[in-house]
Enzyme design. Structure first.
Site, mmCIF file in Angstrom:
data_model
loop_
_atom_site.group_PDB
_atom_site.id
_atom_site.type_symbol
_atom_site.label_atom_id
_atom_site.label_comp_id
_atom_site.label_asym_id
_atom_site.label_seq_id
_atom_site.Cartn_x
_atom_site.Cartn_y
_atom_site.Cartn_z
ATOM 1 N N GLY A 69 41.591 41.817 40.386
ATOM 2 C CA GLY A 69 41.118 42.650 41.749
ATOM 3 C C GLY A 69 41.283 43.649 41.963
ATOM 4 O O GLY A 69 40.523 44.714 42.357
ATOM 5 N N THR A 70 42.528 44.265 41.809
ATOM 6 C CA THR A 70 43.114 45.779 41.946
ATOM 7 C C THR A 70 42.514 46.531 41.031
ATOM 8 O O THR A 70 41.747 47.693 41.578
ATOM 9 C CB THR A 70 44.396 45.816 41.795
ATOM 10 N N ASN A 154 41.820 38.772 53.311
ATOM 11 C CA ASN A 154 42.889 38.192 52.819
ATOM 12 C C ASN A 154 43.811 37.481 53.775
ATOM 13 O O ASN A 154 44.502 36.733 53.553
ATOM 14 C CB ASN A 154 43.332 39.005 51.853
ATOM 15 N N GLN A 182 38.709 37.339 47.779
ATOM 16 C CA GLN A 182 38.949 36.159 48.596
ATOM 17 C C GLN A 182 37.519 35.262 48.968
ATOM 18 O O GLN A 182 37.710 34.037 49.266
ATOM 19 C CB GLN A 182 39.667 36.398 50.061
ATOM 20 N N GLY A 203 40.348 36.438 38.901
ATOM 21 C CA GLY A 203 40.488 34.923 38.465
ATOM 22 C C GLY A 203 41.758 34.118 39.077
ATOM 23 O O GLY A 203 41.476 32.806 39.512
ATOM 24 N N HIS A 204 42.954 34.701 39.440
ATOM 25 C CA HIS A 204 43.919 33.861 39.850
ATOM 26 C C HIS A 204 43.872 33.569 41.369
ATOM 27 O O HIS A 204 44.639 32.666 41.783
ATOM 28 C CB HIS A 204 45.315 34.582 39.615
ATOM 29 N N THR A 240 41.227 46.560 24.647
ATOM 30 C CA THR A 240 40.851 45.398 23.891
ATOM 31 C C THR A 240 40.455 44.228 24.847
ATOM 32 O O THR A 240 41.004 43.873 25.732
ATOM 33 C CB THR A 240 41.961 45.103 22.790
ATOM 34 N N CYS A 329 54.697 43.931 51.862
ATOM 35 C CA CYS A 329 56.062 44.075 51.898
ATOM 36 C C CYS A 329 56.821 45.157 51.234
ATOM 37 O O CYS A 329 56.330 45.158 50.117
ATOM 38 C CB CYS A 329 56.748 42.654 51.427
HETATM 39 N N1 PLP Z 1 41.790 42.232 47.394
HETATM 40 C C1 PLP Z 1 41.897 41.281 48.120
HETATM 41 C C2 PLP Z 1 41.206 40.998 49.040
HETATM 42 C C3 PLP Z 1 42.908 40.360 47.648
HETATM 43 O O1 PLP Z 1 43.382 39.367 48.452
HETATM 44 C C4 PLP Z 1 43.688 40.590 46.593
HETATM 45 C C5 PLP Z 1 45.004 39.975 46.197
HETATM 46 O O2 PLP Z 1 45.767 39.587 46.903
HETATM 47 C C6 PLP Z 1 43.122 41.738 45.831
HETATM 48 C C7 PLP Z 1 42.178 42.281 46.175
HETATM 49 C C8 PLP Z 1 44.110 42.001 44.299
HETATM 50 O O3 PLP Z 1 43.590 41.377 43.380
HETATM 51 P P1 PLP Z 1 44.713 41.218 42.127
HETATM 52 O O4 PLP Z 1 45.867 40.293 42.526
HETATM 53 O O5 PLP Z 1 43.954 40.306 41.298
HETATM 54 O O6 PLP Z 1 45.045 42.569 41.575
#
Ligand code: PLP
Length: 400
Positions: A69-70, A154, A182, A203-204, A240, A329
């Site tokens: 996600g990041t 989140n 989320q 994915g996680h 890759t 944190c």
């Molecule tokens: N965006 C939201 C709303 C999230 O809750 C999170 C993870 O907690 C992220 C982005 C980041 O995703 P990732 O952990 O896959 O980098």
């Protein structure tokens, strides 16, 4: 036995996903190689792409693989904004309750590349003020390069009026990105129907391993690459291609969207039982976020006035219950949640927050274990409470 109530942080890998992952790991090739082994890995990758696209209402050509996600948020915010900034549109609009992956990226662009940022406010339940967006774009639409508003929060689980956001932005031809990390798998997500130009997911949060995700990006959307190298993913995201992880992502999306309505109802029932139980056990607990259908089915979020969240979480952990405050944190010190502050909570409340999140593997036993451990944990956290210096000063001022 551990009671896991932190599915919003990460959710366990689903068994069917682990199977799909193990099968795909047997295919040993680089998807960019032209020989037979490479072609076999490419097939796994492209079938996974088609499956993800079909499950989320996208075209396969719109699916860009990322490490999570990041990265997807960074690619969207940096990539779309930089393309528009070159056209004289330096405005970058987010909401005040975005994940740090969006907020910090916007701040970086403001500090180093001249982005003119604006954070939309939210109401007391965390819903973004769409009238503020409409007013802002009426004045500055022509100078605005991107609007980025998350699909669901989140921390407090509030679901945003994302189609309305997209339709306001469309009136001014401003591209819209949504962080749906989320939302995917918890609420129905149809990329084409949403009116969005880009959407991130990870994915996680769905039952795939950590380290894989995707950005859905509308065809024709100008996107300046962030990561340079071998030109994979149509030169938008070099690196890759991890076909086995992508197969796991496709399996997780498939599992999460199949029977989504039934699972969402099951989860919402558990959540409502949890909420009722917490309010019964600790009557002055305050439920934060939107009521009923306005919040994610797996999210419950409370503040316990006069309780130290760290102490509360520590005591729950000692009793075998994993929960979270939901906010960042830094250097081992809990920061007051920017989400709660934006919703109008004071600093003390923002430091007494506990997020309890349910997922595909959650059961009634999890809820009962939490409810059994909670009263003592709250009592201890209240006994441990020490106002922070700023709160002490405020208390002295109030008393004088
Ligand atoms: N965006 C939201 C709303 C999230 O809750 C999170 C993870 O907690 C992220 C982005 C980041 O995703 P990732 O952990 O896959 O980098």
């Amino acid at each position: 036995m551990t009671t896991y109530l932190d599915h919003a942080a990460t959710t366990p890998v689903r068994p069917e996903v682990a199977d799909a992952y193990a099968r795909a790991l047997q295919v040993a090739g680089n998807p960019s190689s032209l020989h037979a082994a490479g072609r076999a890995a490419r097939r796994v990758l492209e079938e996974s792409r088609e499956s993800i696209a079909a499950d989320l209402g996208a075209d396969p050509a719109e699916v860009i693989l990322t490490a999570g996600g990041t990265e997807a948020d960074n690619l969207a915010v940096q990539g779309i904004w930089r393309a528009r900034a070159k056209e004289g549109r330096p405005g970058l609009v987010t909401s005040a309750v975005e994940h740090h992956a969006v907020l910090e990226t916007a701040q970086h662009l403001a500090e180093h590349e001249g982005a003119e940022t604006h954070e939309l406010g939210v109401d007391v339940t965390g819903v973004v003020r769409t009238e503020e967006l409409a007013e802002l774009l009426a004045e500055q639409g022509e100078r605005t390069g991107l609007v980025s508003v998350m699909w669901a929060n989140n921390e407090v689980g509030t679901i945003q009026p994302i189609e309305q956001v997209a339709s306001i932005a469309r009136e001014h031809a401003v591209p819209v990105h949504s962080d749906a990390v989320q939302a995917v798998g918890q609420v129905p997500v149809d990329f084409a129907a949403s009116g969005l130009d880009a959407l991130s997911f990870s994915g996680h949060k769905l039952g795939a391993p950590i380290g894989i995700g995707a950005l859905l990006a509308r065809r024709g959307l100008g996107l300046v690459p962030v990561q340079h190298g071998g030109g994979q993913e149509r030169s938008v995201r070099s690196g890759t291609l991890p076909h086995a992880s992508f197969a796991a992502l496709a399996a997780a999306v498939g599992a999460a969207v199949t029977d989504l309505a039934v699972e969402a109802q099951r989860r919402a029932r558990l959540r409502d039982r949890l909420i009722a139980g917490v309010l019964e056990a600790v009557p002055d607990a305050e439920l934060r976020g939107a009521p009923g259908a306005g919040r994610l089915p797996g999210n419950a979020h409370f503040t316990f006035s006069g309780a130290d969240a760290d102490a509360l979480l520590f005591t729950l952990d000692a009793a075998g219950v994993c929960a979270s405050s939901g906010s960042a944190c830094q250097a081992g010190v809990q920061q007051p949640s920017h989400v709660l502050l934006a919703m109008g909570a004071d600093d003390g409340a923002a430091r007494s927050a506990v997020r309890l999140t349910l997922g595909w593997s959650s059961s009634e036993e999890d809820v009962e274990a939490l409810l059994a451990a909670l009263p003592e944990a709250v009592a201890r956290a209240r006994a441990a409470y020490r106002p922070r210096p700023s709160q002490q000063r405020a208390a002295v001022k109030e008393a004088s």
